[in-house]
Design an enzyme around this catalytic site. Structure first.
Site, PDB file in Angstrom:
ATOM      1  N   LYS A  62     -13.901 -11.609  44.139  1.00  0.00           N
ATOM      2  CA  LYS A  62     -12.971 -12.749  44.118  1.00  0.00           C
ATOM      3  C   LYS A  62     -11.764 -12.427  43.232  1.00  0.00           C
ATOM      4  O   LYS A  62     -11.678 -12.879  42.085  1.00  0.00           O
ATOM      5  CB  LYS A  62     -13.709 -14.003  43.636  1.00  0.00           C
ATOM      6  CG  LYS A  62     -12.998 -15.297  44.006  1.00  0.00           C
ATOM      7  CD  LYS A  62     -13.929 -16.471  43.841  1.00  0.00           C
ATOM      8  CE  LYS A  62     -13.216 -17.807  43.943  1.00  0.00           C
ATOM      9  NZ  LYS A  62     -12.583 -18.058  45.239  1.00  0.00           N
TER      10      LYS A  62
ATOM     11  N   GLU B 234     -14.151 -14.932  58.038  1.00  0.00           N
ATOM     12  CA  GLU B 234     -14.206 -16.199  57.286  1.00  0.00           C
ATOM     13  C   GLU B 234     -12.864 -16.893  57.386  1.00  0.00           C
ATOM     14  O   GLU B 234     -11.939 -16.381  58.015  1.00  0.00           O
ATOM     15  CB  GLU B 234     -14.602 -15.940  55.825  1.00  0.00           C
ATOM     16  CG  GLU B 234     -13.651 -15.021  55.087  1.00  0.00           C
ATOM     17  CD  GLU B 234     -14.090 -14.693  53.666  1.00  0.00           C
ATOM     18  OE1 GLU B 234     -14.808 -15.492  53.049  1.00  0.00           O
ATOM     19  OE2 GLU B 234     -13.681 -13.629  53.169  1.00  0.00           O
TER      20      GLU B 234
HETATM   21  N1  PMP Z   1     -14.045 -17.310  51.305  1.00  0.00           N
HETATM   22  C1  PMP Z   1     -12.871 -17.189  50.665  1.00  0.00           C
HETATM   23  C2  PMP Z   1     -11.921 -16.113  51.095  1.00  0.00           C
HETATM   24  C3  PMP Z   1     -12.539 -18.073  49.611  1.00  0.00           C
HETATM   25  O1  PMP Z   1     -11.372 -17.953  48.968  1.00  0.00           O
HETATM   26  C4  PMP Z   1     -13.450 -19.104  49.259  1.00  0.00           C
HETATM   27  C5  PMP Z   1     -13.117 -20.114  48.200  1.00  0.00           C
HETATM   28  N2  PMP Z   1     -12.920 -19.592  46.958  1.00  0.00           N
HETATM   29  C6  PMP Z   1     -14.665 -19.177  49.955  1.00  0.00           C
HETATM   30  C7  PMP Z   1     -14.932 -18.257  50.969  1.00  0.00           C
HETATM   31  C8  PMP Z   1     -15.697 -20.224  49.622  1.00  0.00           C
HETATM   32  O2  PMP Z   1     -16.343 -19.918  48.418  1.00  0.00           O
HETATM   33  P1  PMP Z   1     -16.931 -21.079  47.496  1.00  0.00           P
HETATM   34  O3  PMP Z   1     -17.864 -21.861  48.347  1.00  0.00           O
HETATM   35  O4  PMP Z   1     -17.624 -20.362  46.413  1.00  0.00           O
HETATM   36  O5  PMP Z   1     -15.755 -21.871  47.048  1.00  0.00           O
END
Ligand code: PMP
Length: 284
Positions: free
Chosen positions: A147, A179
């Site tokens: 991330k 995604e």
């Molecule tokens: N994929 C991406 C590319 C993201 O930026 C996020 C959000 N941060 C998610 C999936 C979802 O992750 P989370 O459920 O931990 O927010």
């Protein structure tokens, strides 16, 4: 005006500063987390901190802060901003150093930045009307599981989609959905199977994804973790996305085609309601 946190100090947002030599500015050399707040409490906090540690490790960054310290800073920020509902952003940078690709001999303190955003999360209009998305080729770097703050491609394609009237973008590679621009992607089949891409380097390991799949299994729903094709998406009964900021949000249109009935689906609504109930029970 908001109070933010920068490297040990709480201060008004217009007084917060970082160095032009911070590696976050020069190399996007920083990782982040976003945690939802409802009723002044943090949702899925432990999961977000566990993923932060994983991101740091994958990038050879040192861990200087304990979960307890980070929780304390989150809570102070919520209190100082009287935040009832919204998000806390946390960013860890590799620190300040003269510009050099090589960080192997770097002895800088990591940077730590936190700020809040007030936002209605429970009452989200997208949950009511559903999202219209467009499909775009996934041209991000090959470590989307980390991330990092290098979000330029997703930001670019989302902005273009927004200009064209869409709510979001789903990315695809080799004919299969990876995604969403900032969320994980799912379809529901005619047999009520919930399908979402398996964990790998291709997608962020969503904390909401993990929690929502737990909720689904708890309700005896069938979950299949595998990549689905664009054709499967187009003919799906339902589609939805998950993220810490959006929870569970239906997708009702992909490009010029309706998904299912063109209305938010029953499985999606059920998962949203049950995810919210479950995460509020464990909020801290
Ligand atoms: N994929 C991406 C590319 C993201 O930026 C996020 C959000 N941060 C998610 C999936 C979802 O992750 P989370 O459920 O931990 O927010």
């Amino acid at each position: 005006m908001r109070t933010v946190y920068v490297n040990g100090t709480f201060l008004p947002e217009d007084q917060a500063q970082i160095s032009i030599f911070d590696r976050a500015v020069l190399f996007a050399d920083a990782v982040y987390e976003v945690t939802a707040v409802v009723g002044g409490k943090l949702l899925d906090f432990d999961g977000h901190m566990a993923r932060l540690r994983r991101s740091l490790k994958e990038l050879d960054m040192v861990e200087r802060f304990s979960d307890q310290e980070l929780l304390k800073i989150h809570r102070s920020l919520i209190e100082k901003n009287t935040l009832q509902e919204g998000l806390v952003y946390l960013q860890v940078t590799r620190g300040v150093a003269d510009r050099d690709f090589d960080f192997s001999r770097l002895d800088a303190d990591p940077g730590l930045i936190l700020f809040t955003q007030a936002k209605d999360l429970i009452n989200n209009p997208l949950a009511e009307r559903g999202q219209c998305i467009t499909l775009v080729e996934d041209l991000r770097w090959a470590r989307s599981d980390i991330k990092t703050v290098q979000l330029l491609y997703s930001s670019l394609v989302k902005s273009r989609a927004s200009e064209a009237g869409a709510d979001d973008v789903w990315l695809h590679r080799d004919g299969k959905v990876t995604e969403g621009s900032s969320n994980n992607a799912y379809i529901v089949t005619d047999n009520n199977e919930i399908i979402t891409r398996e964990l790998s380097r291709d997608i962020l390991h969503g904390i909401t994804r993990q929690a929502v799949l737990n909720v689904a299994r708890l309700h005896q729903m069938k979950v299949v973790e595998r990549a689905f094709t664009i054709e499967e998406l187009r003919s799906a009964k339902e589609a939805f996305s998950t993220s810490a900021s959006g929870f569970v949000n239906p997708v009702v249109r992909v490009d010029d085609q309706e998904i299912g009935t063109g209305q938010p689906g029953i499985v999606t609504k059920l998962l949203r309601a049950n995810y919210i109930a479950a995460s509020l029970r464990t909020a801290i």
